[in-house]
Write an enzyme that holds these catalytic residues in place. Structure first.
Site, PDB file in Angstrom:
ATOM      1  N   ASP A 104      44.319  37.230  45.160  1.00 58.81           N
ATOM      2  CA  ASP A 104      43.809  36.938  46.502  1.00 58.81           C
ATOM      3  C   ASP A 104      42.958  38.087  47.034  1.00 58.81           C
ATOM      4  O   ASP A 104      42.092  37.881  47.885  1.00 58.81           O
ATOM      5  CB  ASP A 104      44.982  36.658  47.446  1.00 58.81           C
ATOM      6  CG  ASP A 104      44.513  36.303  48.843  1.00 58.81           C
ATOM      7  OD1 ASP A 104      43.612  35.458  48.959  1.00 58.81           O
ATOM      8  OD2 ASP A 104      45.041  36.878  49.809  1.00 58.81           O
TER       9      ASP A 104
ATOM     10  N   CYS B 162      54.312  42.450  43.219  1.00 56.80           N
ATOM     11  CA  CYS B 162      53.250  42.948  42.345  1.00 56.80           C
ATOM     12  C   CYS B 162      52.726  44.295  42.827  1.00 56.80           C
ATOM     13  O   CYS B 162      52.206  45.088  42.038  1.00 56.80           O
ATOM     14  CB  CYS B 162      52.109  41.940  42.268  1.00 56.80           C
ATOM     15  SG  CYS B 162      51.284  41.599  43.844  1.00 56.80           S
TER      16      CYS B 162
ATOM     17  N   CYS C 123      38.721  40.938  59.494  1.00 61.15           N
ATOM     18  CA  CYS C 123      38.945  39.899  58.484  1.00 61.15           C
ATOM     19  C   CYS C 123      37.735  39.745  57.583  1.00 61.15           C
ATOM     20  O   CYS C 123      36.864  38.893  57.800  1.00 61.15           O
ATOM     21  CB  CYS C 123      39.285  38.568  59.137  1.00 61.15           C
ATOM     22  SG  CYS C 123      39.735  37.301  57.918  1.00 61.15           S
TER      23      CYS C 123
END
Length: 428
Positions: A303, A281, A26
């Site tokens: 993002d 997208c 992450c």
């Protein structure tokens, strides 16, 4: 198109990059470096500005109020009660509000689950497969696996009738087990909606050694800000070939057993491409309609590009609609198509891909041009493999029929004939 007519999606981060887990892959945990010595919690004034401007700027009848992190549930239940009240206050008469949240699931209890059910939240839960595969990288701050906590949260959502789906990242730890992952979601968790997201962690020669140690284990100044730069990838990243094989294996079982019963986002989006639509997208010629809102009101182009060079402005200083319609954001969206290598422009499956996400375009084409997608070989193998079934399902839909008829041997599916179940296939 005027700003007020522009369709967009805004993903808000009410607790910034803060998280109660320390997942090894992450890199978003590093975004704390963007706001040193600041509170990571969205304050009430920013929340109200966000909801009010979201309703003012959204043109369609449905408005998504979407939350992600980090871990968005760290903001607390009272925050989301206020979200619901503000959305009801500021929505226009013709608008319907859909509340969505993406969570690691570990903090869900009966009170949260009841709140989600009563307010019709769509809850995405991050699960990477059965315990042994999930716990490879999705660990807590002490390095222990998080699966048991996540499973408890998932079960509570099911018990309370919450609309929930699975987000599964595909990485070096689980990519070799596609059917084990898929069947676990379908058969044991009874999931009907599954997203498959490839893990591609970029790095430079200067950052690769540190990046390979894992983002979750770094602290403070030892965790550099992740940026979309470099042509190297971490050892956790899925390879292109393995990602393609992962998708193909799941698709082959899905198209025989689960069309119309289990919705895999990658397959649904691909079917849209075969119908001449671009429902994500990722596969559209241009992007720029999916933006990110940080906890302090800062808006970023995407993002995946929450970094200083893609900061558009702050909703407490400029209207959201102006940021969405800005020249900077237009250039960002247009660059997706404008920077496609010639190799991609001549590809027979360009219509299904359009180079996928710009964040992954960092390798060279066979003729040496920079800008090819790192996952190209996998996507090309996948799209080529599914061409027959996709044309068949598209034909059924154009004829006013249902795509799941492809599972019947009598379906009039053009030159595609449903294959008999593959060895080991397990249809429920």
């Amino acid at each position: 198109m005027d700003a007020h007519e522009k369709h967009f999606h805004l993903l808000a981060k009410p607790a910034g990059a803060a998280c109660n887990l320390a997942c090894t892959y992450c890199f978003f945990l590093s975004k704390e470096n963007l706001y040193p010595d600041q509170s990571y919690l969205m304050d009430d004034a920013t929340l109200e500005a966000h909801i009010r401007q979201l309703m003012e700027s959204s043109p369609g009848p449905q408005v998504e109020v979407s939350w992600q992190g980090g871990e968005p549930m760290l903001r607390g239940l009272d925050f989301y009660r206020r979200v619901v009240r503000l959305a009801a206050e500021y929505r226009k008469p013709h608008q319907q509000v859909l509340h969505t949240i993406q969570t690691n699931g570990t903090l869900i209890d009966d009170e949260w689950a009841l709140f989600f059910q009563e307010n019709r939240f769509l809850v995405g839960v991050s699960i990477d497969g059965p315990p042994a595969l999930h716990d490879v990288y999705r660990v807590n701050r002490k390095g222990g696996g998080s699966f048991d906590q996540v499973r408890r949260g998932w079960d509570l959502l099911q018990r309370h009738g919450v609309d929930a789906n699975i987000l599964c990242t595909v990485h070096a730890g689980n990519a070799g087990h596609p059917l084990e992952v898929y069947r676990f979601f379908r058969d044991e968790l009874q999931a009907q909606y599954i997203q498959l997201i490839p893990i591609v962690e970029r790095a430079t020669e200067q950052t690769i050694r540190l990046a390979n140690q894992g983002w979750g284990g770094m602290k403070g100044k030892n965790r550099p800000l992740y940026r979309q730069e470099g042509s190297l990838v971490t050892s956790r990243s899925v390879s292109a070939d393995l990602f393609g094989a992962f998708l193909i294996a799941i698709f082959d079982e899905w198209v025989q057993c689960d069309v119309g019963r289990v919705y895999v986002t990658t397959f649904d989006v691909a079917l849209g491409s075969w119908l001449g639509q671009h429902n994500s997208c990722l596969v559209a010629p241009r992007c720029g309609a999916s933006l990110a809102l940080e906890h302090n009101g800062d808006v970023y182009s995407c993002d995946h590009f929450v970094e200083p060079g893609h900061l558009l402005g702050n909703i407490n200083e400029q209207p959201l609609k102006a940021l969405i319609a800005s020249e900077q954001q237009r250039r960002f969206g247009d660059a997706k198509f404008d920077t496609l290598p010639d190799y991609c422009r001549q590809c027979p499956v360009l219509f299904a891909c359009y180079g996928e996400c710009p964040r992954n375009r960092f390798i060279r084409t066979p003729d040496g041009e920079m800008g090819l997608n790192y996952l190209c070989a996998g996507y090309k193998a996948f799209f080529t493999h599914i061409d027959g079934p996709m044309r068949a399902m598209a034909g059924l839909l154009r004829a006013g029929r249902h795509a799941d008829e492809i599972m019947r041997e009598t379906a009039p599916a053009g030159d595609f004939t449903p294959a008999p179940p593959q060895p080991g296939a397990k249809c429920p």
